[in-house]
Design a protein around this motif. Structure first.
Motif, PDB file in Angstrom:
ATOM      1  N   GLU A 116      34.526  11.108  -8.149  1.00 13.04           N
ATOM      2  CA  GLU A 116      33.912  11.330  -6.833  1.00 13.04           C
ATOM      3  C   GLU A 116      34.883  12.078  -5.929  1.00 13.04           C
ATOM      4  O   GLU A 116      36.079  11.832  -5.938  1.00 13.04           O
ATOM      5  N   LYS A 117      34.295  12.976  -5.150  1.00 11.66           N
ATOM      6  CA  LYS A 117      35.137  13.763  -4.250  1.00 11.66           C
ATOM      7  C   LYS A 117      35.644  12.873  -3.133  1.00 11.66           C
ATOM      8  O   LYS A 117      34.914  12.058  -2.598  1.00 11.66           O
ATOM      9  N   ARG A 118      36.892  13.094  -2.813  1.00  9.18           N
ATOM     10  CA  ARG A 118      37.478  12.276  -1.750  1.00  9.18           C
ATOM     11  C   ARG A 118      37.298  13.010  -0.436  1.00  9.18           C
ATOM     12  O   ARG A 118      38.162  13.761  -0.003  1.00  9.18           O
ATOM     13  N   THR A 119      36.115  12.807   0.143  1.00 10.21           N
ATOM     14  CA  THR A 119      35.843  13.501   1.401  1.00 10.21           C
ATOM     15  C   THR A 119      35.852  12.522   2.558  1.00 10.21           C
ATOM     16  O   THR A 119      35.546  12.867   3.677  1.00 10.21           O
ATOM     17  N   GLU A 120      36.179  11.284   2.264  1.00  5.21           N
ATOM     18  CA  GLU A 120      36.060  10.239   3.281  1.00  5.21           C
ATOM     19  C   GLU A 120      37.113  10.335   4.390  1.00  5.21           C
ATOM     20  O   GLU A 120      36.889   9.859   5.474  1.00  5.21           O
ATOM     21  N   ILE A 121      38.254  10.926   4.054  1.00  9.37           N
ATOM     22  CA  ILE A 121      39.322  10.949   5.054  1.00  9.37           C
ATOM     23  C   ILE A 121      39.358  12.302   5.763  1.00  9.37           C
ATOM     24  O   ILE A 121      39.810  13.286   5.204  1.00  9.37           O
ATOM     25  N   PRO A 122      38.825  12.340   6.989  1.00  9.54           N
ATOM     26  CA  PRO A 122      38.937  13.592   7.740  1.00  9.54           C
ATOM     27  C   PRO A 122      40.398  13.818   8.104  1.00  9.54           C
ATOM     28  O   PRO A 122      41.106  12.875   8.463  1.00  9.54           O
ATOM     29  N   THR A 123      40.798  15.069   8.006  1.00 15.10           N
ATOM     30  CA  THR A 123      42.225  15.381   8.163  1.00 15.10           C
ATOM     31  C   THR A 123      42.777  14.906   9.500  1.00 15.10           C
ATOM     32  O   THR A 123      43.940  14.535   9.587  1.00 15.10           O
ATOM     33  N   GLY A 124      41.939  14.921  10.555  1.00 18.09           N
ATOM     34  CA  GLY A 124      42.414  14.537  11.882  1.00 18.09           C
ATOM     35  C   GLY A 124      42.857  13.089  11.958  1.00 18.09           C
ATOM     36  O   GLY A 124      43.580  12.711  12.878  1.00 18.09           O
ATOM     37  N   GLU A 125      42.376  12.295  11.003  1.00 21.45           N
ATOM     38  CA  GLU A 125      42.699  10.870  11.090  1.00 21.45           C
ATOM     39  C   GLU A 125      43.870  10.447  10.219  1.00 21.45           C
ATOM     40  O   GLU A 125      44.140   9.276  10.077  1.00 21.45           O
ATOM     41  N   ILE A 126      44.481  11.427   9.608  1.00 27.86           N
ATOM     42  CA  ILE A 126      45.644  11.067   8.795  1.00 27.86           C
ATOM     43  C   ILE A 126      46.827  10.796   9.718  1.00 27.86           C
ATOM     44  O   ILE A 126      47.178  11.610  10.562  1.00 27.86           O
ATOM     45  N   HIS A 127      47.334   9.603   9.587  1.00 26.32           N
ATOM     46  CA  HIS A 127      48.460   9.247  10.450  1.00 26.32           C
ATOM     47  C   HIS A 127      49.748   9.476   9.691  1.00 26.32           C
ATOM     48  O   HIS A 127      49.906   9.024   8.572  1.00 26.32           O
ATOM     49  N   LEU A 128      50.585  10.171  10.308  1.00 29.70           N
ATOM     50  CA  LEU A 128      51.885  10.410   9.699  1.00 29.70           C
ATOM     51  C   LEU A 128      52.875   9.425  10.293  1.00 29.70           C
ATOM     52  O   LEU A 128      52.994   9.289  11.506  1.00 29.70           O
ATOM     53  N   CYS A 129      53.467   8.704   9.418  1.00 29.71           N
ATOM     54  CA  CYS A 129      54.449   7.740   9.896  1.00 29.71           C
ATOM     55  C   CYS A 129      55.833   8.304   9.601  1.00 29.71           C
ATOM     56  O   CYS A 129      56.249   8.365   8.448  1.00 29.71           O
ATOM     57  N   VAL A 130      56.444   8.731  10.616  1.00 28.60           N
ATOM     58  CA  VAL A 130      57.778   9.308  10.441  1.00 28.60           C
ATOM     59  C   VAL A 130      58.762   8.488  11.273  1.00 28.60           C
ATOM     60  O   VAL A 130      58.567   8.297  12.466  1.00 28.60           O
ATOM     61  N   SER A 131      59.703   7.978  10.611  1.00 28.36           N
ATOM     62  CA  SER A 131      60.703   7.236  11.392  1.00 28.36           C
ATOM     63  C   SER A 131      61.867   8.172  11.727  1.00 28.36           C
ATOM     64  O   SER A 131      62.506   8.718  10.829  1.00 28.36           O
ATOM     65  N   LEU A 132      61.996   8.360  12.986  1.00 26.92           N
ATOM     66  CA  LEU A 132      63.054   9.263  13.419  1.00 26.92           C
ATOM     67  C   LEU A 132      64.338   8.473  13.625  1.00 26.92           C
ATOM     68  O   LEU A 132      64.299   7.346  14.115  1.00 26.92           O
TER      69      LEU A 132
END
Ligand SMILES: *[C@@H]1O[C@H](CO)[C@@H](O)[C@H](O)[C@H]1NC(C)=O
Ligand SMILES: *[C@@H]1O[C@H](CO)[C@@H](O)[C@H](O)[C@H]1NC(C)=O
Length: 161
Positions: free
Chosen positions: A140-156
Motif C-alpha cells: 500500500e502506498k504510504r500517502t497518509e503522512i502529509p509532508t507538512g506534518e513531519i516533525h523534525l526533532c533536532v537537538s541543538l
C-alpha cells in the motif's frame, strides 16, 4: 511381459502429460481477487453434467445438479454456477485468492454409462487444465503522512552565553 507392457504405458502417459502440460492455460490473479478458470463442455446433453475440478488428487469443487461439494480450504470460495453449467460453461470461479491457491487445476466430466446389469461404469473425461498463479498485493502506498506534518526533532547543542 506384463510389467514391460505397463512400463511402456507409464512412459507413454508421462510423455502425453508432458506434452499436454505445454498446452495448459495460465490464469493469474492477485491475493484477495477472484479468478475464473476457463472450461467448456464439448456437448451438452439432456442429462445434468457432473463436473469436478481437482488440484493434484484433491477435489476442489464438484457439482451434480444442485448437489455441490467444496474441498477443504475452498469452502465458501468456489463455484461453477449451475445456470452456466447448463449452458456447457464449466468454468470455476474462485473468490478471495490466497497464495496457497496457486497450482494446476484440472476439470473432469463424469459420464455414467448404465449397463443392463446393475453395474454403473463412470467414465471420467478430462476437459481442461489451468495453471493458476497468484501474486502478492502490491504494498500500500504510504500517502497518509502529509509532508507538512513531519516533525523534525533536532537537538541543538546548548549554546554557552
Ligand atoms: C463462464 O462462466 C464464468 C463464471 O461464471 C463467466 O465468468 C464467463 O463469462 C462464462 N463464459 C461464457 C462464455 O459464458
Ligand atoms: C477473504 O479472506 C480474508 C482473509 O483470509 C477474510 O477475512 C475474508 O472474510 C474472506 N472473504 C470472503 C468473502 O471469503
Amino acid at each position: 511381459m506384463i510389467s514391460v507392457f505397463s512400463i511402456c504405458i507409464v512412459l507413454g502417459s508421462m510423455c502425453v502429460s508432458l506434452f499436454s502440460a505445454e498446452a495448459e492455460i495460465t490464469v493469474s490473479g492477485q491475493v484477495g481477487s477472484t479468478a475464473v478458470l476457463p472450461c467448456e463442455l464439448q456437448s451438452v446433453g439432456t442429462e445434468t453434467p457432473h463436473i469436478r475440478w481437482r488440484i493434484d488428487s484433491e477435489t476442489v469443487f464438484e457439482r451434480l445438479g444442485e448437489d455441490t461439494y467444496q474441498g477443504e480450504g475452498y469452502e465458501g470460495r468456489v463455484d461453477v454456477p449451475e445456470e452456466e453449467l447448463r449452458k456447457g460453461n464449466c468454468s470455476l470461479v474462485l473468490h478471495n485468492l490466497t497464495l496457497t491457491d496457486a497450482g494446476v487445476y484440472t476439470s473432469y466430466q463424469t459420464v455414467r454409462r448404465t449397463k443392463r446389469s446393475d453395474s454403473v461404469i463412470p467414465k471420467r473425461k478430462e476437459i481442461s487444465r489451468v495453471k493458476l498463479s497468484v501474486q502478492e498485493k502490491p504494498p500500500e502506498k504510504r500517502t497518509e503522512i502529509p509532508t507538512g506534518e513531519i516533525h523534525l526533532c533536532v537537538s541543538l547543542p546548548a549554546k554557552q552565553i
